[in-house]
Design a protein around this motif. Structure first.
Motif, PDB file in Angstrom:
ATOM      1  N   UNK A   1      -5.348  -0.039   0.071  1.00 30.80           N
ATOM      2  CA  UNK A   1      -4.403   1.080   0.154  1.00 30.80           C
ATOM      3  C   UNK A   1      -5.168   2.393   0.277  1.00 30.80           C
ATOM      4  N   UNK A   2      -4.641   3.343   1.079  1.00 29.39           N
ATOM      5  CA  UNK A   2      -5.295   4.653   1.194  1.00 29.39           C
ATOM      6  C   UNK A   2      -5.579   5.292  -0.169  1.00 29.39           C
ATOM      7  N   UNK A   3      -4.605   5.202  -1.088  1.00 28.28           N
ATOM      8  CA  UNK A   3      -4.804   5.826  -2.394  1.00 28.28           C
ATOM      9  C   UNK A   3      -5.888   5.107  -3.194  1.00 28.28           C
ATOM     10  N   UNK A   4      -5.972   3.786  -3.035  1.00 22.86           N
ATOM     11  CA  UNK A   4      -7.012   3.033  -3.745  1.00 22.86           C
ATOM     12  C   UNK A   4      -8.382   3.331  -3.139  1.00 22.86           C
TER      13      UNK A   4
ATOM     14  N   UNK B   1      -9.642   6.344  -4.763  1.00 22.91           N
ATOM     15  CA  UNK B   1     -10.169   6.109  -6.112  1.00 22.91           C
ATOM     16  C   UNK B   1     -11.577   5.504  -6.037  1.00 22.91           C
TER      17      UNK B   1
ATOM     18  N   UNK C   1     -15.407   7.117  -7.461  1.00 18.93           N
ATOM     19  CA  UNK C   1     -16.476   6.476  -8.242  1.00 18.93           C
ATOM     20  C   UNK C   1     -17.838   6.735  -7.625  1.00 18.93           C
TER      21      UNK C   1
ATOM     22  N   UNK D   1      -0.357   0.933  -7.091  1.00 24.12           N
ATOM     23  CA  UNK D   1      -1.005   2.051  -6.407  1.00 24.12           C
ATOM     24  C   UNK D   1      -0.623   3.379  -7.060  1.00 24.12           C
TER      25      UNK D   1
ATOM     26  N   UNK E   1     -11.097   1.585 -13.067  1.00 26.85           N
ATOM     27  CA  UNK E   1     -11.841   0.697 -12.164  1.00 26.85           C
ATOM     28  C   UNK E   1     -11.274  -0.716 -12.193  1.00 26.85           C
TER      29      UNK E   1
ATOM     30  N   UNK F   1       2.635   4.602  -0.877  1.00 32.30           N
ATOM     31  CA  UNK F   1       2.393   5.555  -1.953  1.00 32.30           C
ATOM     32  C   UNK F   1       3.449   6.663  -1.983  1.00 32.30           C
TER      33      UNK F   1
ATOM     34  N   UNK G   1      -5.808   8.506 -12.985  1.00 35.43           N
ATOM     35  CA  UNK G   1      -6.869   9.498 -12.786  1.00 35.43           C
ATOM     36  C   UNK G   1      -6.314  10.909 -12.837  1.00 35.43           C
TER      37      UNK G   1
ATOM     38  N   UNK H   1      -5.742  -4.054  -8.071  1.00 34.32           N
ATOM     39  CA  UNK H   1      -4.799  -3.574  -7.063  1.00 34.32           C
ATOM     40  C   UNK H   1      -5.198  -4.003  -5.668  1.00 34.32           C
ATOM     41  N   UNK H   2      -6.506  -4.142  -5.413  1.00 32.53           N
ATOM     42  CA  UNK H   2      -6.886  -4.465  -4.035  1.00 32.53           C
ATOM     43  C   UNK H   2      -7.032  -5.957  -3.809  1.00 32.53           C
TER      44      UNK H   2
ATOM     45  N   UNK I   1     -12.246   5.634 -17.491  1.00 31.49           N
ATOM     46  CA  UNK I   1     -12.715   5.173 -16.188  1.00 31.49           C
ATOM     47  C   UNK I   1     -12.792   3.657 -16.082  1.00 31.49           C
TER      48      UNK I   1
ATOM     49  N   UNK J   1       0.789  -1.225   0.000  1.00 32.04           N
ATOM     50  CA  UNK J   1       0.000   0.000   0.000  1.00 32.04           C
ATOM     51  C   UNK J   1       0.828   1.286   0.000  1.00 32.04           C
TER      52      UNK J   1
ATOM     53  N   UNK K   1      -2.435   3.726 -10.522  1.00 35.40           N
ATOM     54  CA  UNK K   1      -3.852   4.115 -10.497  1.00 35.40           C
ATOM     55  C   UNK K   1      -3.999   5.616 -10.312  1.00 35.40           C
ATOM     56  N   UNK K   2      -3.214   6.176  -9.398  1.00 33.50           N
ATOM     57  CA  UNK K   2      -3.321   7.620  -9.180  1.00 33.50           C
ATOM     58  C   UNK K   2      -2.886   8.367 -10.440  1.00 33.50           C
TER      59      UNK K   2
ATOM     60  N   UNK L   1       6.575   7.279  -4.829  1.00 30.58           N
ATOM     61  CA  UNK L   1       6.383   8.524  -5.571  1.00 30.58           C
ATOM     62  C   UNK L   1       7.659   9.351  -5.547  1.00 30.58           C
TER      63      UNK L   1
ATOM     64  N   UNK M   1      -8.183  -0.683 -10.201  1.00 26.54           N
ATOM     65  CA  UNK M   1      -8.458  -0.613  -8.759  1.00 26.54           C
ATOM     66  C   UNK M   1      -8.815  -1.991  -8.221  1.00 26.54           C
TER      67      UNK M   1
ATOM     68  N   UNK N   1      -4.737  11.688  -4.151  1.00 24.72           N
ATOM     69  CA  UNK N   1      -5.565  11.117  -5.211  1.00 24.72           C
ATOM     70  C   UNK N   1      -6.909  11.841  -5.330  1.00 24.72           C
TER      71      UNK N   1
END
Lengths: 274, 293
Positions: free
Chosen positions: B117-120, B123, B127, A225, A244, A209, A232, A250-251, A240, A207, A228-229, A213, A247, B235
């Motif tokens: 994850x916080x960033x996920x 996102x 939505x 992670x 999605x 970030x 967007x 990723x999870x 989109x 997780x 994905x940022x 970065x 996302x 994000x």
């Protein structure tokens, strides 16, 4: 037993609160990007659109590398951090708990200090140290600085101190040296703690970030992670459905790890205090 | 606490501890020392000369209304996130602790978001809340509420609070449930016999017995909200609109990485370290009390 309707309705509401956003991502990922951008998408997934998952895995999206690559980086990073942290924490906790040596106290306090210095509070200096060592944009730079761990060391020290003296006396009577004692007795005895900590640290690594970065601007080192940022980032032409799908992908891995090892994880978390 | 039996030898333990100590020194102590040095220095506009300015960066910072705004904003943000996530988690834990059918399933379904994850999480909430794309955002706009968290300050703040709190509920839930299960059944039974029911039993019996868990989680949640929500904010709003969701960590990032103001960013880092040290000390006091129970 009478059915407790109040409890069921509150718990169901809680379950929905967590599941709904993920369901939205799942349903949306299968629908065309322009339909979503106009806000005309539905809550029901379109099974014909499941091909998007193969597509993002192979091709990624605007501005990002294929998702399989980012998932691989995330997986490598999470695994390296979790296993690395556990390895060096077990060793240093073993040294602190089972030996007397000059500087033991000082070493313990130095490790303890790191508890108070998360990356978030020392962004720029850490970056400049990394740059000085030539570790920017490398997998080593991505993982190694996150491997030092006060929390894991404190936890193992706690576990090791609770091992009964008789166990060790018996082992020494049988002629076991420090290595054999660690391998054959201490590690098996601490297996539940190791499992719990692995889950917590894997999720922690996956997780991340801010750190990736800062230290990795090379797109080939993008974690999922980060990706994905990025996806967007350009609001004008956000695809989109790809976001999605990414996302959801990723999870899945960290959620799977938590669910598969739920029993140890919950016990370890609540007993070990973090 | 010390062990009675130990292994002999001095070199081996030093070697065992060496990797951890080396990593700590290189990646924690050295940067922390540099942060302190940078925070007392100032570079000219071209980065050619560095002069020692003592506490000037700090006094500038504390006099800077932008910094004070950011500190106040962070405090409000942290309190809201902690209150919301702990409130929801406690409610769920109280009912998940009851003897009902499907308890195990409920628990599993409430625990898994820990892994997101916080960033996920951010996102996922886009939505839901995006003014054109999000289901709820669109619904609000259609019903005459001008909803756009990318333009309106208060809406932006509520969105980052919501997404940050949502992600933390599972963690709090696990601890509250463990805390509730540690309360002896005999105590609650006795209260039931005495006729204390529902809300009153919760307020007079359960809550006081749960106080150590509440305190512990409060510190953990404040630390989480202050330091682990960078991804969420970045994000969702990127700290905007303007500075409406610029927490202290976002500000360190903006000033240091984006605007390259080394001195100020380092001074901010040093102040944040002070805050973490205070919170950690508080946490250990709370934990100490916890284990003494």
């Amino acid at each position: 037993m009478r059915t407790d309707w109040l409890a069921h309705s509150i718990l169901c509401a809680g379950v929905l609160l967590f599941a709904l956003p993920v369901w939205l991502a799942l349903a949306g990922s299968t629908q065309p990007a322009d339909v979503i951008a106009r806000g005309e998408w539905s809550l029901v997934p379109d099974l014909h659109g499941l091909g998007i998952y193969a597509d993002v895995l192979r091709n990624g999206g605007p501005g990002v590398t294929p998702l399989w690559r980012m998932l691989l980086v995330s997986f490598g990073m999470a695994l390296a951090i979790a296993l690395g942290k556990i390895a060096i924490s077990v060793l240093s906790a073993y040294a602190v708990a089972f030996f007397r040596w000059p500087g033991r106290r000082l070493a313990f306090w130095v490790i303890f200090l790191t508890l108070m210095l998360p990356v978030e509070v020392r962004i720029i200096p850490t970056y400049s140290v990394m740059a000085g060592l030539g570790l920017i944009n490398s997998f080593t730079g991505l993982t190694l600085p996150l491997v030092a761990s006060a929390t894991a060391t404190l936890l193992f020290r706690q576990v090791f101190l609770a091992v009964p003296d008789e166990l060790m006396e018996a082992a020494r009577m049988d002629g076991a040296g420090p290595w054999r004692f660690l391998r054959d007795i201490l590690l098996p005895v601490s297996a539940p703690n190791l499992a719990a900590l692995f889950v917590i640290l894997f999720v922690y690594g996956w997780n991340q970030y801010l750190w990736p970065l800062l230290v990795a601007t090379d797109p080939r080192l993008d974690t999922v992670v980060i990706g994905i940022v990025k996806m967007i980032g350009s609001e004008v032409q956000t695809e989109w459905n790809r976001v999605m799908a990414a996302a959801v992908l990723a999870l899945l891995p960290p959620v799977a790890v938590v669910l598969l090892m739920q029993r140890w994880f919950v016990k370890g978390l609540a007993e070990g205090d973090k | 606490m010390e062990r009675r039996t130990i292994f002999p030898g001095r070199l081996l333990p030093v070697l065992l501890a060496a990797p951890q100590i080396a990593l700590t020194a290189v990646f924690f102590l050295w940067p922390a020392g540099q942060a302190m040095w940078f925070s007392a220095a100032r570079q000219d506009a071209f980065g050619l000369r560095t002069e020692f300015v003592g506490f000037e960066n700090f006094s500038d910072l504390l006099a800077d209304p932008l910094y004070r705004d950011s500190a106040g904003r962070t405090a409000v943000f942290c309190v809201l996130v902690a209150a919301l996530s702990m409130g929801v988690a406690l409610l769920l834990a109280v009912f998940a602790d009851r003897e009902i059918r499907g308890r195990a399933a409920y628990r599993t379904l409430l625990i898994w978001p820990y892994a997101i994850a916080p960033a996920v999480a951010a996102v996922l909430w886009i939505l839901v809340l995006h003014p054109q794309v999000g289901l709820l955002g669109r619904w609000l706009n259609r019903h005459g509420i001008a909803w756009d968290y990318r333009l309106r300050d208060a809406q932006a703040m509520s969105v980052v609070v919501l997404a940050s709190a949502w992600k933390q509920v599972s963690y709090d839930f696990i601890f509250f449930l463990a805390g509730l299960q540690a309360i002896p059944r005999t105590v609650t039974e006795a209260a039931r016999m005495d006729g204390a029911r529902g809300w009153r039993r919760f307020r007079t019996i359960t809550l006081p017995l749960l106080a150590p868990t509440v305190l512990f989680l409060l510190v953990v949640n404040l630390v989480y909200a202050a330091f682990d929500t960078f991804g969420t904010v970045q994000a969702l709003t990127g700290g905007g609109p303007g500075k409406a969701t610029e927490t202290l960590v976002v500000k360190v990032y903006r000033d240091g990485v984006v605007n390259l103001d080394l001195g100020s960013s380092s001074a901010q880092s040093v102040l944040l370290m002070g805050a973490v040290i205070a919170l950690t000390a508080l946490q250990f006091r709370v934990l100490g009390r916890r284990s003494a129970d």
